[in-house]
Write a protein that holds these residues in place. Structure first.
Motif, mmCIF file in Angstrom:
data_model
loop_
_atom_site.group_PDB
_atom_site.id
_atom_site.type_symbol
_atom_site.label_atom_id
_atom_site.label_comp_id
_atom_site.label_asym_id
_atom_site.label_seq_id
_atom_site.Cartn_x
_atom_site.Cartn_y
_atom_site.Cartn_z
ATOM 1 N N GLN A 1 0.863 -1.097 -0.034
ATOM 2 C CA GLN A 1 -0.076 -0.013 0.069
ATOM 3 C C GLN A 1 0.998 1.137 0.012
ATOM 4 N N ALA A 2 1.759 1.219 0.895
ATOM 5 C CA ALA A 2 2.754 2.505 0.915
ATOM 6 C C ALA A 2 3.374 2.807 -0.208
ATOM 7 N N ALA B 1 1.154 4.085 -2.856
ATOM 8 C CA ALA B 1 0.689 5.360 -2.742
ATOM 9 C C ALA B 1 1.799 6.382 -3.241
ATOM 10 N N ALA C 1 -8.791 3.488 -4.498
ATOM 11 C CA ALA C 1 -8.102 4.236 -3.479
ATOM 12 C C ALA C 1 -9.038 3.688 -1.989
ATOM 13 N N ARG D 1 -7.084 1.771 0.979
ATOM 14 C CA ARG D 1 -7.115 2.420 2.216
ATOM 15 C C ARG D 1 -6.233 3.875 2.135
ATOM 16 N N THR D 2 -6.413 4.446 1.130
ATOM 17 C CA THR D 2 -5.788 5.852 0.799
ATOM 18 C C THR D 2 -6.699 6.870 0.352
ATOM 19 N N ASP D 3 -6.220 8.195 0.312
ATOM 20 C CA ASP D 3 -6.929 9.155 -0.307
ATOM 21 C C ASP D 3 -6.852 9.087 -1.805
#
Length: 925
Positions: free
Chosen positions: A42-43, A46, A63, A67-69
């Motif tokens: 995920q990181a 992003a 998104a 689990r991110t904007d």
């Protein structure tokens, strides 16, 4: 410049764009079109996505899954909506590729799917290069979107071979000017009264099913059994009603189209077919292709009708376009909506050819603002009136033979247009078919309820005052809607000022926070503050984060005082509203010789809108408030209404607050306003009765349909399902599971879904339980190659989720009641249903009152059996379907088992045996 760092003049080669496929908690990243995909965290995704905008499908869903904007991207759904407006595709990499004719993997293969993205983009841009029709208008929209930084703009403009170096102005964006105009015609005559015979109904059905189709005796019997509803009534207020339960697989849609179409042709009048869900409206429309294979003929004979709030308002779109220079954030949404307007069949934004995933992309608020959801139409004063989608639909419906409506619209129309003095414009249909009849009670409950809440007051205030406080809004208040009508009228300006001054007592924008802070403005907000105090004081768990309610009695003194003050204020508001309506109607009489049809319709609509809100809405509020401090006799009130105070919350956030009033039996007003004025009515469903087979089952069906309030008894018709349920299905109740232990519940869903190898629908009685199970099982299903979809989790509307589920044989879907009612998935894409627990009715104040009035435990059992029967009915839709129904609740009472077909032996076994049974029954993949 846009968020991805590109400009309209700088083109990033398509092959150089990275691609992204979001998984649960991770992602697949393709650095270039010719590179190898790699799994990233995920990181990492992003950071990578923010550095280089990737190709993807459905940015909001990606998104949310990561689990991110939301981040800048080349969303292929945006490109698809621009290139192929009003065209269907599933909002996934596979679905997009299938719509474009690409070869796709039959099973979930992330590496193969991500490679489809570049090829899909290439094909779509190629279609733009070949575009000839309305090319200049398309270029104008693309340029407007480019100026606001749309990521696709450089590639799109290059494909359209457009450069701003010739000194010429950019093409215009006024797509509304290209639409055809409608014209009024003479009103149709009243329909005739010639009956339909059973034998000709059977012949018409045979024509509809086709000469080479298998003739089903059950379907023919069902069709012929509806004939009494298409014979003349003998007495005013006494319609001929047929309650028809047709088991799954009977083919009830064509079954009722046969007599309905015969009656409509013979009597030159419309039959209104009403459904509960918009999805079924369009299924019925597709079935009518059999009756009207010529599209031009069908366009004259068949109309889909919905409420005004479902259609795009051209004035709203034009005003959005005019504000793009100051609101560039709206440009992409405007451009995609405008492209759709260029191709749409009828302007229907909800369930029509407006893609269900498009509001997710452009923003639900932006999408909603394009429809007339607040009743702000200015009718004939609108410059786009003669091209209006809504007005076109209304006029077509007057001359159609079949009108496909929904329950809510039917009830609203009857309530507004009923009465002894109906004009030709307001004439109600004489024949109805209510499909999904098991939802009639719920639909009437919603239609005839009154809610004095912060949100409802805000809506009325906005309708009267328009945008306030310098807010950027296209809201049109009463003064603007009347506008030119005030210029030469001595009375109306002062009446308008009186209305606007009094409207300020209503709760306004931001009322929630002011009430929470104890700083209310006006009588409306002071009432809400007092109600909130009483609700919290009487709740056992006021800080739980869930919705709360309490009885109105005994009433707190502060609530009583606030109610008296608000009732007086509402009286001061409604008096000038009604006087203004009377003045408008008087002008219809005084200026009869000078008003054209459009002006008359505008005056009539404005007057009726004022009366509806003054009497029907604010008037109902006044009655509710008066009942608090000077209630009618207790026994009389309990036989008519159920009142309570409520605080609505979602995820701990307060959404609405106020006083609620529902009819104890909402079929009473339904019988008076809809059924009694009609001549013939069919109410049909696969689940009219609860399956118990008793006289009480039919009595319950008649009570829920409202036929008990009619002078003549309804005809009863039951045609059983033709399916061999003993061979095609199994029903299992798991006996060694604690349904309140979410770890055990999630483990059961995971192992059962894996045993079925997908094709599973998980049903839940609470949103929180659904979310918790999703969180626990998503990684395991992803690892097994099964796509897990979830209502209240994925950033998609329910219809889109169901479409994806239907199109992916091995997908799994989690949902609550709304998903259960909307699922129609024939074939092995649905082969397992798992229900988390017995779906008892929620024991709120309204249900408790109805339980006491309608039969106690027997009434509660009926409702629960119906939910189980409806859920089971989703499983087998064709003669070759096979499936298993599993209930994870050992406390399932034996008395409810009649919800399932009698030929099925329900097994009560442990989870281990249930898993083995599912695997064995469904066989190899």
């Amino acid at each position: 410049m846009n968020e991805s760092g590109t400009s309209p003049d700088r083109i990033v080669p398509l092959a150089d764009l990275p691609a992204l496929l979001a998984l649960h908690g991770a992602a697949l990243w393709l650095e270039r079109g010719d590179a190898a995909p790699e799994h990233v965290s995920q990181a990492t995704v992003a950071l990578s996505a923010r550095a280089r905008a990737p190709l993807l499908v459905h940015g909001p869903a990606c998104a949310r899954r990561l689990r991110t904007d939301r981040f800048a991207a080349f969303d292929l759904l945006e490109l698809y909506a621009f290139v192929r407006p009003a065209s269907f595709c599933l909002p996934t990499a596979k679905g997009l590729a299938e719509a474009l004719g690409l070869a796709v993997p039959t099973h979930h293969d992330a590496a193969a799917e991500i490679r489809l993205l570049h090829e899909s983009a290439r094909l779509l841009l190629g279609e733009l290069r070949a575009l000839n029709r309305q090319r200049r208008r398309v270029i104008g929209l693309a340029w407007a979107m480019a100026r606001a930084g749309w990521a696709w703009a450089p590639l799109v403009l290059a494909a359209l071979d457009f450069r701003r170096d010739d000194g010429k102005p950019a093409p215009g964006i006024g797509v509304w000017d290209d639409l055809p105009e409608w014209a009024d015609g003479a009103p149709p005559p009243e329909p005739g009264h010639q009956p339909v015979q059973a034998e000709e109904t059977r012949r018409r059905l045979a024509e509809l099913t086709g000469a080479h189709a298998e003739q089903r005796a059950a379907q023919a019997d069902f069709s012929a059994g509806l004939v009494p509803a298409f014979t003349p009534r003998a007495e005013e207020g006494a319609p001929q009603v047929v309650l028809a339960e047709a088991g799954t697989g009977v083919g009830k849609t064509l079954g009722y189209i046969a007599p309905a179409s015969l009656w409509a042709e013979r009597n030159q009048g419309p039959v209104w077919i009403s459904t509960y869900t918009r999805h079924l409206q369009h299924q019925i429309d597709q079935e009518l292709d059999r009756l009207y294979p010529n599209p031009a003929q069908k366009a004259q004979k068949v109309v889909i009708r919905k409420g005004r709030e479902n259609y795009l308002c051209l004035l709203n779109l034009a005003e959005m376009g005019a504000q793009l220079s100051t609101r560039p954030v709206d440009a992409v949404g405007f451009g995609l909506a405008a492209r759709w307007v260029m191709a749409t069949r009828d302007g229907d934004m909800v369930g029509g050819d407006f893609p269900g995933w498009l509001p997710d992309l452009i923003g639900p608020g932006r999408s909603l603002s394009l429809a007339d959801r607040r009743g702000e139409c200015i009718y004939a004063a609108c410059p786009h009136y003669t091209r209006c989608f809504i007005e076109r639909s209304v006029r077509r419906a007057k001359k159609a033979e079949i009108v496909i409506a929904n329950h809510a619209l039917v009830m609203i129309q009857a309530a507004l247009n009923g009465g002894a003095e109906q004009s030709e414009e307001q004439r109600l249909p004489t024949r109805y078919v209510f499909d999904e009849g098991h939802h009639l009670f719920s639909a009437t409950d919603s239609a005839f309820a009154a809610h004095l809440t912060g949100q409802e007051m805000t809506d009325l205030r906005r309708w009267l005052l328009g945008a306030e406080g310098g807010r950027s809004s296209r809201a049109r208040g009463l003064k603007r809607r009347l506008d030119d009508l005030l210029l030469d009228d001595a009375e109306m300006p002062q009446l308008v000022e009186d209305v606007l001054a009094a409207a300020k007592l209503l709760a306004g924008e931001g009322w929630q926070q002011r009430v929470i802070d104890g700083q209310p403005l006006g009588a409306g907000e002071r009432f809400l503050l007092a109600v909130r105090h009483q609700v919290l004081a009487r709740s056992a768990s006021p800080r739980s984060g869930y919705s709360l309610e309490c009885a109105t009695a005994p009433l707190e003194d502060a609530v009583a005082l606030a109610a008296v003050t608000l009732e007086r204020g509402l009286k001061q508001l409604t008096q000038p509203m009604l006087a203004l309506a009377a003045r408008l109607m008087r002008r219809l009489d005084e200026e009869a010789d000078s008003l054209d049809s459009a002006q008359r319709q505008r005056l009539d609509a404005l007057a009726r809108g004022l009366v509806r809100r003054a009497d029907g809405e604010a008037g109902a509020w006044r009655h509710m408030l008066a009942a608090l401090t000077a209630p009618m006799a207790e026994d009389e009130r309990e036989q008519t209404f159920v009142d309570w105070f409520g605080l609505e919350r979602s995820d701990g956030r307060e959404l609405d607050l106020g006083m609620y009033r529902h009819f104890l039996d909402p079929t009473l007003p339904f019988a008076e306003t809809v059924m009694k004025p009609a001549h013939g009515i069919v109410v049909t469903s696969a689940t009219l009765t609860d399956g118990s087979g008793s006289e009480l089952a039919w009595a319950g069906a008649e009570a829920r349909a409202g036929t008990v309030h009619l002078p003549l008894p309804a005809y009863r018709l039951r045609v059983p399902s033709p399916f061999d349920y003993a061979r095609q299905t199994r029903v299992i109740i798991v006996t060694d599971l604690d349904k309140d232990d979410m770890a055990q519940v999630a483990a059961a869903y995971r192992t059962l879904f894996l045993a079925a190898r997908g094709g599973a629908l998980g049903l839940f009685t609470a949103i929180q339980r659904l979310r918790e199970v999703h969180r626990r099982i998503a990684p395991a299903l992803e690892q097994a190659g099964l796509n897990l979809l979830a209502q209240h989790v994925d950033a998609m509307d329910n219809a889109t989720l169901i479409d994806i589920f239907r199109g992916d044989r091995d997908a799994c879907l989690l949902g609550t009641d709304a998903v259960r009612d909307g699922v129609d998935v024939p074939g092995d894409a649905l082969r397992l249903i798992v229900f988390d627990r017995v779906p008892w009715p929620r024991p709120d104040l309204l249900h408790r009152a109805r339980k006491q009035a309608f039969g106690g435990t027997a009434y509660e059992d009926q409702l629960t059996r119906l939910k189980l029967k409806q859920a089971f009915g989703r499983l087998i839709r064709r003669a070759d379907d096979r499936g298993v129904f599993v209930l994870l609740d050992k406390a399932m009472p034996s008395r409810l088992l009649s919800a399932f077909p009698a030929e099925i032996t329900v097994e009560r076994i442990g989870l281990k045996d249930a898993i083995a049974g599912v695997r064995a029954f469904l066989g190899p993949a």
